[in-house]
Design a protein around this motif. Sequence first.
Motif, PDB file in Angstrom:
ATOM      1  N   VAL A  51       8.921   2.341   5.333  1.00  0.00           N
ATOM      2  CA  VAL A  51       9.244   2.354   3.909  1.00  0.00           C
ATOM      3  C   VAL A  51       8.012   2.018   3.075  1.00  0.00           C
ATOM      4  CG1 VAL A  51      10.753   1.462   2.096  1.00  0.00           C
ATOM      5  CG2 VAL A  51      11.591   1.598   4.463  1.00  0.00           C
ATOM      6  N   ALA A  52       7.585   2.985   2.240  1.00  0.00           N
ATOM      7  CA  ALA A  52       6.465   2.783   1.316  1.00  0.00           C
ATOM      8  C   ALA A  52       6.964   2.953  -0.113  1.00  0.00           C
ATOM      9  CB  ALA A  52       5.342   3.776   1.618  1.00  0.00           C
ATOM     10  N   GLY A  53       6.080   2.694  -1.087  1.00  0.00           N
ATOM     11  CA  GLY A  53       6.434   2.878  -2.496  1.00  0.00           C
ATOM     12  C   GLY A  53       5.795   1.807  -3.358  1.00  0.00           C
ATOM     13  N   THR A  54       5.633   2.114  -4.636  1.00  0.00           N
ATOM     14  CA  THR A  54       5.045   1.141  -5.558  1.00  0.00           C
ATOM     15  C   THR A  54       6.032   0.021  -5.856  1.00  0.00           C
ATOM     16  OG1 THR A  54       3.673   2.854  -6.558  1.00  0.00           O
ATOM     17  CG2 THR A  54       3.979   0.832  -7.820  1.00  0.00           C
ATOM     18  N   ASN A  55       7.253   0.375  -6.204  1.00  0.00           N
ATOM     19  CA  ASN A  55       8.300  -0.604  -6.487  1.00  0.00           C
ATOM     20  C   ASN A  55       9.530  -0.286  -5.645  1.00  0.00           C
ATOM     21  OD1 ASN A  55       7.063  -2.161  -8.689  1.00  0.00           O
ATOM     22  ND2 ASN A  55       7.199  -0.257  -9.846  1.00  0.00           N
ATOM     23  N   GLY A  56      10.294  -1.317  -5.337  1.00  0.00           N
ATOM     24  CA  GLY A  56      11.585  -1.110  -4.683  1.00  0.00           C
ATOM     25  C   GLY A  56      11.544  -1.028  -3.178  1.00  0.00           C
ATOM     26  N   LYS A  57      10.355  -1.050  -2.569  1.00  0.00           N
ATOM     27  CA  LYS A  57      10.344  -0.891  -1.110  1.00  0.00           C
ATOM     28  C   LYS A  57      10.925  -2.113  -0.406  1.00  0.00           C
ATOM     29  CE  LYS A  57       5.382  -2.001  -0.459  1.00  0.00           C
ATOM     30  NZ  LYS A  57       4.995  -2.188  -1.879  1.00  0.00           N
ATOM     31  N   GLY A  58      10.762  -3.298  -0.999  1.00  0.00           N
ATOM     32  CA  GLY A  58      11.363  -4.498  -0.406  1.00  0.00           C
ATOM     33  C   GLY A  58      12.877  -4.468  -0.493  1.00  0.00           C
ATOM     34  N   SER A  59      13.404  -4.165  -1.685  1.00  0.00           N
ATOM     35  CA  SER A  59      14.858  -4.072  -1.855  1.00  0.00           C
ATOM     36  C   SER A  59      15.438  -2.976  -0.973  1.00  0.00           C
ATOM     37  CB  SER A  59      15.209  -3.782  -3.324  1.00  0.00           C
ATOM     38  OG  SER A  59      14.875  -4.854  -4.163  1.00  0.00           O
ATOM     39  N   THR A  60      14.782  -1.822  -0.947  1.00  0.00           N
ATOM     40  CA  THR A  60      15.257  -0.699  -0.136  1.00  0.00           C
ATOM     41  C   THR A  60      15.273  -1.067   1.336  1.00  0.00           C
ATOM     42  OG1 THR A  60      14.475   0.907  -1.765  1.00  0.00           O
ATOM     43  CG2 THR A  60      14.791   1.700   0.492  1.00  0.00           C
ATOM     44  N   VAL A 144       5.774  -1.067   4.295  1.00  0.00           N
ATOM     45  CA  VAL A 144       4.327  -0.972   4.118  1.00  0.00           C
ATOM     46  C   VAL A 144       3.844  -2.153   3.281  1.00  0.00           C
ATOM     47  CG1 VAL A 144       2.546   0.377   2.908  1.00  0.00           C
ATOM     48  CG2 VAL A 144       4.243   1.534   4.345  1.00  0.00           C
ATOM     49  N   GLY A 145       2.648  -2.655   3.597  1.00  0.00           N
ATOM     50  CA  GLY A 145       2.076  -3.733   2.791  1.00  0.00           C
ATOM     51  C   GLY A 145       1.546  -3.214   1.471  1.00  0.00           C
ATOM     52  N   MET A 146       0.585  -2.281   1.535  1.00  0.00           N
ATOM     53  CA  MET A 146       0.020  -1.681   0.332  1.00  0.00           C
ATOM     54  C   MET A 146      -0.441  -0.272   0.662  1.00  0.00           C
ATOM     55  SD  MET A 146      -2.962  -3.029  -2.258  1.00  0.00           S
ATOM     56  CE  MET A 146      -4.225  -3.126  -1.003  1.00  0.00           C
ATOM     57  N   GLY A 147      -0.123   0.655  -0.227  1.00  0.00           N
ATOM     58  CA  GLY A 147      -0.517   2.047   0.001  1.00  0.00           C
ATOM     59  C   GLY A 147       0.344   2.683   1.071  1.00  0.00           C
ATOM     60  N   PRO A 158       7.621   6.806  13.056  1.00  0.00           N
ATOM     61  CA  PRO A 158       9.011   6.411  12.796  1.00  0.00           C
ATOM     62  C   PRO A 158       9.989   7.537  13.093  1.00  0.00           C
ATOM     63  CG  PRO A 158       7.948   7.012  10.741  1.00  0.00           C
ATOM     64  CD  PRO A 158       6.903   7.154  11.821  1.00  0.00           C
ATOM     65  N   ILE A 159      11.278   7.226  13.014  1.00  0.00           N
ATOM     66  CA  ILE A 159      12.294   8.281  13.116  1.00  0.00           C
ATOM     67  C   ILE A 159      12.594   8.859  11.739  1.00  0.00           C
ATOM     68  CG2 ILE A 159      13.322   7.437  15.261  1.00  0.00           C
ATOM     69  CD1 ILE A 159      15.549   6.144  13.609  1.00  0.00           C
ATOM     70  N   VAL A 160      12.218   8.131  10.694  1.00  0.00           N
ATOM     71  CA  VAL A 160      12.324   8.637   9.328  1.00  0.00           C
ATOM     72  C   VAL A 160      11.332   7.861   8.461  1.00  0.00           C
ATOM     73  CG1 VAL A 160      14.256   7.104   8.734  1.00  0.00           C
ATOM     74  CG2 VAL A 160      13.883   9.144   7.386  1.00  0.00           C
ATOM     75  N   SER A 161      10.717   8.575   7.510  1.00  0.00           N
ATOM     76  CA  SER A 161       9.801   7.949   6.549  1.00  0.00           C
ATOM     77  C   SER A 161      10.470   7.923   5.182  1.00  0.00           C
ATOM     78  CB  SER A 161       8.494   8.739   6.456  1.00  0.00           C
ATOM     79  OG  SER A 161       7.901   8.874   7.728  1.00  0.00           O
ATOM     80  N   VAL A 162      10.216   6.853   4.423  1.00  0.00           N
ATOM     81  CA  VAL A 162      10.834   6.675   3.111  1.00  0.00           C
ATOM     82  C   VAL A 162       9.746   6.281   2.106  1.00  0.00           C
ATOM     83  CG1 VAL A 162      12.526   5.367   1.759  1.00  0.00           C
ATOM     84  CG2 VAL A 162      12.996   5.904   4.165  1.00  0.00           C
ATOM     85  N   ILE A 163       9.717   6.962   0.967  1.00  0.00           N
ATOM     86  CA  ILE A 163       8.819   6.578  -0.131  1.00  0.00           C
ATOM     87  C   ILE A 163       9.677   6.404  -1.376  1.00  0.00           C
ATOM     88  CG2 ILE A 163       6.808   7.202  -1.514  1.00  0.00           C
ATOM     89  CD1 ILE A 163       5.917   8.988   0.854  1.00  0.00           C
ATOM     90  N   PHE A 183      -0.833  10.417  -2.883  1.00  0.00           N
ATOM     91  CA  PHE A 183      -1.525  10.870  -1.676  1.00  0.00           C
ATOM     92  C   PHE A 183      -1.630   9.739  -0.652  1.00  0.00           C
ATOM     93  CE2 PHE A 183      -5.515  11.137   0.731  1.00  0.00           C
ATOM     94  CZ  PHE A 183      -5.330  12.347   1.381  1.00  0.00           C
ATOM     95  N   GLU A 184      -1.946   8.514  -1.136  1.00  0.00           N
ATOM     96  CA  GLU A 184      -2.044   7.371  -0.233  1.00  0.00           C
ATOM     97  C   GLU A 184      -0.687   7.021   0.367  1.00  0.00           C
ATOM     98  OE1 GLU A 184      -4.780   5.899   0.874  1.00  0.00           O
ATOM     99  OE2 GLU A 184      -5.984   7.290  -0.322  1.00  0.00           O
ATOM    100  N   LYS A 185       0.357   7.018  -0.449  1.00  0.00           N
ATOM    101  CA  LYS A 185       1.701   6.693   0.050  1.00  0.00           C
ATOM    102  C   LYS A 185       2.191   7.776   1.018  1.00  0.00           C
ATOM    103  CE  LYS A 185       2.233   3.374  -3.200  1.00  0.00           C
ATOM    104  NZ  LYS A 185       2.182   1.947  -2.949  1.00  0.00           N
ATOM    105  N   ALA A 186       1.859   9.039   0.701  1.00  0.00           N
ATOM    106  CA  ALA A 186       2.291  10.161   1.548  1.00  0.00           C
ATOM    107  C   ALA A 186       1.627  10.126   2.914  1.00  0.00           C
ATOM    108  CB  ALA A 186       2.002  11.491   0.859  1.00  0.00           C
ATOM    109  N   GLY A 187       0.652   9.258   3.077  1.00  0.00           N
ATOM    110  CA  GLY A 187       0.003   9.101   4.370  1.00  0.00           C
ATOM    111  C   GLY A 187       0.922   8.604   5.465  1.00  0.00           C
ATOM    112  N   ILE A 188       2.117   8.114   5.107  1.00  0.00           N
ATOM    113  CA  ILE A 188       3.072   7.683   6.142  1.00  0.00           C
ATOM    114  C   ILE A 188       3.910   8.845   6.664  1.00  0.00           C
ATOM    115  CG2 ILE A 188       3.211   5.370   5.117  1.00  0.00           C
ATOM    116  CD1 ILE A 188       6.208   6.092   4.435  1.00  0.00           C
TER     117      ILE A 188
END
Length: 406
Positions: A51-60, A144-147, A158-163, A183-188
């Motif tokens: 799970v990546a993303g600027t906001n909401g990745k912790g809640s998600t 993800v920690g950052m990026g 993974p079995i699924v990636s989430v941004i 582009f950096e987040k899509a790296g997952i």
Amino acid sequence: MNYKETTDWMFNQLPMYQLQGASAYKKDLTNAYLLIDHLQNPQEKLKCIHVAGTNGKGSTSHMLASVIQEAGYKVGLYTSPHLKDFRERIKINGIDIPEAFVTDFINKHKHFFEANDLSFFEMTVGLAFDYFAKEKVDIAVIEVGMGGRLDATNIITPIVSVITNIGLDHTSFLGNTLDAIAFEKAGIIKLNIPVIIGEYTPETQPVFAAKAKECNSELFFAADLIFENYTSDLIGDYQIHNKKTVLQTIAVLNTQTAFKITPDNTKFGLLNVVKNTGLQGRWQQLSEFPKVICDTAHNKNGLEIVLNQIKKEDFNSLHIVLGVVNDKDLEEILPLFPKEANYYFCKPNIPRGLDPQILKQKAAHFDLKGEVYISVSEAYQKAIENATKSDFIYIGGSTFVVAEIL
């Protein structure tokens, strides 16, 4: 070393982004691969959701863990940062990793960490994978920690990636445009692995589409596909987007993997996120009269939603306990804050905390007025003393400000 000595060593001897900022950022995955090879590749024994993303990745991440846990699976959850105790970062079915496992792991591998100059985050990722593999979790939700592309967690398939979404944050590391950050987040996104996108913009959508096509990955835009709205105990306005992301991820798990999650599992998982996972600091109410809310939102996108939600509240006066870290773009976030509030400027108790006198001076440029306090707790106490029962108190600006009052 005992647990306190172990975590003190981890925090103080090795670079930790949360405390030290830029000096702790690693620009490649060399050390991460070195570490997992040393640990004999525990991540290969895990089924992961990344799970990546600027906001909401912790809640998600916490919502996903809660829902899958409700389906009867043994769920590992790796998130960052922690609020009170390091062990919050690594959980199985909502239970923090035991102190003994942390100390044994660090003591066993300390020489390797020192010899190879591993960062705090790198060895924490290794610890999580090692723990989840040894405990034989059914699935691990990895935030993800950052990026994304260069994050130490990005050694997994993974079995699924989430941004979740893309916003302007950590621009000195990830780029200063939405498409660069995307582009950096899509790296997952990995070869032939489905990917769920929570929110997108005209700038980010083509970036995700191109990367998914390159990787032959099926692409799902949750905002366009999910129309249900389940009730959750996470009640911040921003959770509507995170819930859609979770629902689409669960749909993919059900159709493309062996995991089976029922609508009831989803319903009760979303209703019991805090109980199942221990998540704190997301539009969390600490008191009713006066109403006190704390929230870890700390960048423009997150704060806009939280401050708009405050506008919907019914109160006489608004009190805001505000502290930030020293690399925060104040010109971007301070204009979001209401001029009519009473401000209590403070500094989170970490090296990266911004001097509250500087915060007060910068805030004055945007007609935000208040007093300076020597600590978060003193600022909060003064707000409580000044507020009437019909007032509203908001505590935020930084994860570390929230951590100090929980």
